[in-house]
Design a protein around this motif. Structure first.
Motif, mmCIF file in Angstrom:
data_model
loop_
_atom_site.group_PDB
_atom_site.id
_atom_site.type_symbol
_atom_site.label_atom_id
_atom_site.label_comp_id
_atom_site.label_asym_id
_atom_site.label_seq_id
_atom_site.Cartn_x
_atom_site.Cartn_y
_atom_site.Cartn_z
ATOM 1 N N ALA A 130 0.776 -1.126 -0.109
ATOM 2 C CA ALA A 130 -0.071 -0.011 -0.055
ATOM 3 C C ALA A 130 0.773 1.227 -0.003
ATOM 4 O O ALA A 130 0.341 2.192 -0.578
ATOM 5 N N ILE A 131 2.008 1.173 0.675
ATOM 6 C CA ILE A 131 2.890 2.418 0.829
ATOM 7 C C ILE A 131 3.510 2.817 -0.738
ATOM 8 O O ILE A 131 3.569 3.685 -0.971
ATOM 9 N N VAL A 132 3.637 1.325 -1.358
ATOM 10 C CA VAL A 132 4.343 1.896 -2.454
ATOM 11 C C VAL A 132 3.260 2.249 -3.455
ATOM 12 O O VAL A 132 3.913 3.196 -4.576
ATOM 13 N N THR A 133 2.141 1.940 -3.541
ATOM 14 C CA THR A 133 1.097 2.625 -4.285
ATOM 15 C C THR A 133 0.942 4.012 -3.755
ATOM 16 O O THR A 133 0.674 4.912 -4.830
ATOM 17 N N TYR A 134 0.996 4.244 -2.584
ATOM 18 C CA TYR A 134 0.863 5.742 -2.320
ATOM 19 C C TYR A 134 2.033 6.454 -2.636
ATOM 20 O O TYR A 134 1.797 7.696 -3.091
ATOM 21 N N LEU A 135 3.253 6.014 -2.520
ATOM 22 C CA LEU A 135 4.333 6.724 -3.131
ATOM 23 C C LEU A 135 4.005 7.191 -4.540
ATOM 24 O O LEU A 135 4.545 8.257 -5.185
ATOM 25 N N ALA A 136 3.811 6.148 -5.482
ATOM 26 C CA ALA A 136 3.683 6.456 -6.834
ATOM 27 C C ALA A 136 2.486 7.449 -6.890
ATOM 28 O O ALA A 136 2.445 8.404 -7.865
ATOM 29 N N GLU A 137 1.344 7.363 -6.251
ATOM 30 C CA GLU A 137 0.002 8.353 -6.725
ATOM 31 C C GLU A 137 0.496 9.566 -6.080
ATOM 32 O O GLU A 137 0.006 10.575 -6.677
ATOM 33 N N MET A 138 1.092 9.574 -5.122
ATOM 34 C CA MET A 138 1.416 10.933 -4.584
ATOM 35 C C MET A 138 2.735 11.719 -4.993
ATOM 36 O O MET A 138 3.198 12.848 -4.603
ATOM 37 N N ARG A 139 3.504 10.975 -6.028
ATOM 38 C CA ARG A 139 4.917 11.395 -6.533
ATOM 39 C C ARG A 139 5.777 11.761 -5.219
ATOM 40 O O ARG A 139 6.291 12.760 -5.295
ATOM 41 N N ILE A 140 5.853 10.983 -4.445
ATOM 42 C CA ILE A 140 6.666 11.060 -2.976
ATOM 43 C C ILE A 140 8.275 10.725 -3.754
ATOM 44 O O ILE A 140 8.494 9.883 -4.397
ATOM 45 N N THR A 141 8.954 11.620 -3.274
ATOM 46 C CA THR A 141 10.491 11.346 -3.607
ATOM 47 C C THR A 141 11.347 11.247 -2.409
ATOM 48 O O THR A 141 12.444 10.685 -2.698
ATOM 49 N N HIS A 142 10.973 11.684 -1.407
ATOM 50 C CA HIS A 142 11.725 11.237 -0.089
ATOM 51 C C HIS A 142 10.618 11.118 1.040
ATOM 52 O O HIS A 142 9.711 11.684 1.343
ATOM 53 N N MET A 143 11.016 9.919 1.971
ATOM 54 C CA MET A 143 10.159 9.502 3.025
ATOM 55 C C MET A 143 11.133 9.690 4.304
ATOM 56 O O MET A 143 12.556 9.492 4.013
ATOM 57 N N PHE A 144 10.756 9.946 5.073
ATOM 58 C CA PHE A 144 11.590 10.248 6.302
ATOM 59 C C PHE A 144 10.723 10.070 7.750
ATOM 60 O O PHE A 144 9.412 9.695 7.649
ATOM 61 N N GLY A 145 11.336 10.009 8.965
ATOM 62 C CA GLY A 145 10.458 10.000 9.950
ATOM 63 C C GLY A 145 11.452 9.489 11.195
ATOM 64 O O GLY A 145 13.051 9.289 10.878
ATOM 65 N N CYS A 146 11.141 9.173 12.293
ATOM 66 C CA CYS A 146 11.687 8.902 13.569
ATOM 67 C C CYS A 146 11.610 7.295 13.763
ATOM 68 O O CYS A 146 10.341 6.820 13.714
ATOM 69 N N ALA A 147 12.612 6.497 14.106
ATOM 70 C CA ALA A 147 12.533 5.263 14.300
ATOM 71 C C ALA A 147 13.163 4.833 15.782
ATOM 72 O O ALA A 147 14.043 5.607 16.006
ATOM 73 N N SER A 148 12.725 3.890 16.229
ATOM 74 C CA SER A 148 13.203 3.631 17.607
ATOM 75 C C SER A 148 13.931 2.413 17.950
ATOM 76 O O SER A 148 13.555 1.371 17.412
ATOM 77 N N LEU A 149 14.864 2.698 18.806
ATOM 78 C CA LEU A 149 15.550 1.453 19.490
ATOM 79 C C LEU A 149 14.930 1.396 21.036
ATOM 80 O O LEU A 149 14.849 2.494 21.660
ATOM 81 N N PRO A 150 14.818 0.373 21.412
ATOM 82 C CA PRO A 150 14.131 0.165 22.733
ATOM 83 C C PRO A 150 15.236 0.445 23.791
ATOM 84 O O PRO A 150 16.391 0.476 23.964
#
Length: 259
Positions: A130-150
């Protein structure tokens, strides 16, 4: 399993995603809820109403338990209308946004979780197809965010943090840096002291998955005491994602990049 994936902004769907997040983050893991969250048994913040929410739904589950996986997506246009991105509370995004915001195509990902018994190849594939489809439809060039280590003691995470610093640091011209009052040095070990095998073993599956896709990390970690984690900034130019991963997600093969 009779699983469906859908994109939604429906308030009832968002409430169900928040309930799943509460179960995973606060009951299964070590996050500390606010009194309002504890009373509602939902994880929520001011971003939820404006974001797109990906849900994996199991229609065989009883009411209240049908949502078994979720991801929160905040596209650039929405973030600009509401005054910024979630990760700006931990990282200075000015250099990155100055370079790429005028071009457009930015997407912040966050609040990803899957109920324990559904943490399988099939469930994660549904989310990422679903994310891959979203990337294409929204013409996303960069994804980002915070990822966590416990954990909230960076000294105990010296090996994986040092590994990320030495081997996956973003190029200087687009490097995001933790806010000064929250910045935790990641470079705690010399590069020749870092065991790649041990470092990778200590990284959470989600972070390892992002690395396989070609992500960079920002400069500095951030301790999140509410969630009981130490966060790193993940930057993933869509152009760096190997074509074979896209093709696997699109075909729905047994390949899973995030495990």
């Amino acid at each position: 399993m009779n699983l469906e994936v859908r994109l939604t902004r429906d308030p009832e769907d968002i409430a169900a995603a928040q309930a799943l997040r509460y179960h995973v983050f606060y009951e299964e893991m070590s996050a500390q809820p606010t009194p309002a969250m504890a009373a509602a048994k939902r994880d929520f913040d001011e971003f939820d109403a404006d974001c797109d929410h990906l849900l994996v739904v199991d229609h065989t589950q009883p009411p209240g338990r049908t949502v078994v996986g979720t991801y929160r997506l905040l596209p650039q246009a929405v973030a600009e209308r509401r005054g910024g991105f979630y990760s700006a509370s931990e990282y200075d995004l000015s250099r990155f946004l100055g370079r790429f915001a005028p071009i457009g195509g930015l997407l912040e990902l966050g609040r990803s979780c899957v109920r324990a018994e559904y943490r399988t190849t099939g469930t994660i594939q549904l989310l990422w197809r679903a994310i891959v489809t979203y990337l294409a439809e929204m013409r996303i060039t960069h994804m980002f965010g915070c990822a966590s280590l416990p954990g909230t003691d960076p000294a105990k995470l010296a090996l994986p943090l040092s590994y990320l610093h030495h081997h996956h640091l973003a190029p200087e011209d687009i490097r995001v840096r933790a806010l000064p009052h929250r910045h935790v040095e990641m470079n705690m070990m010399q590069v020749d002291e870092v065991s790649l095998r041990r470092a990778l073993h200590q990284l959470p599956p989600l972070v390892k998955g992002y690395l396989r896709l070609g992500c960079y990390v920002g400069d500095g970690a951030v301790v999140d005491h509410q969630f009981g984690t130490t966060d790193v900034f993940i930057l993933l130019p869509v152009g760096r994602i190997a074509g074979r991963y896209f093709s696997h997600f699109e075909r729905g093969d047994a390949m899973m990049a995030l495990v």
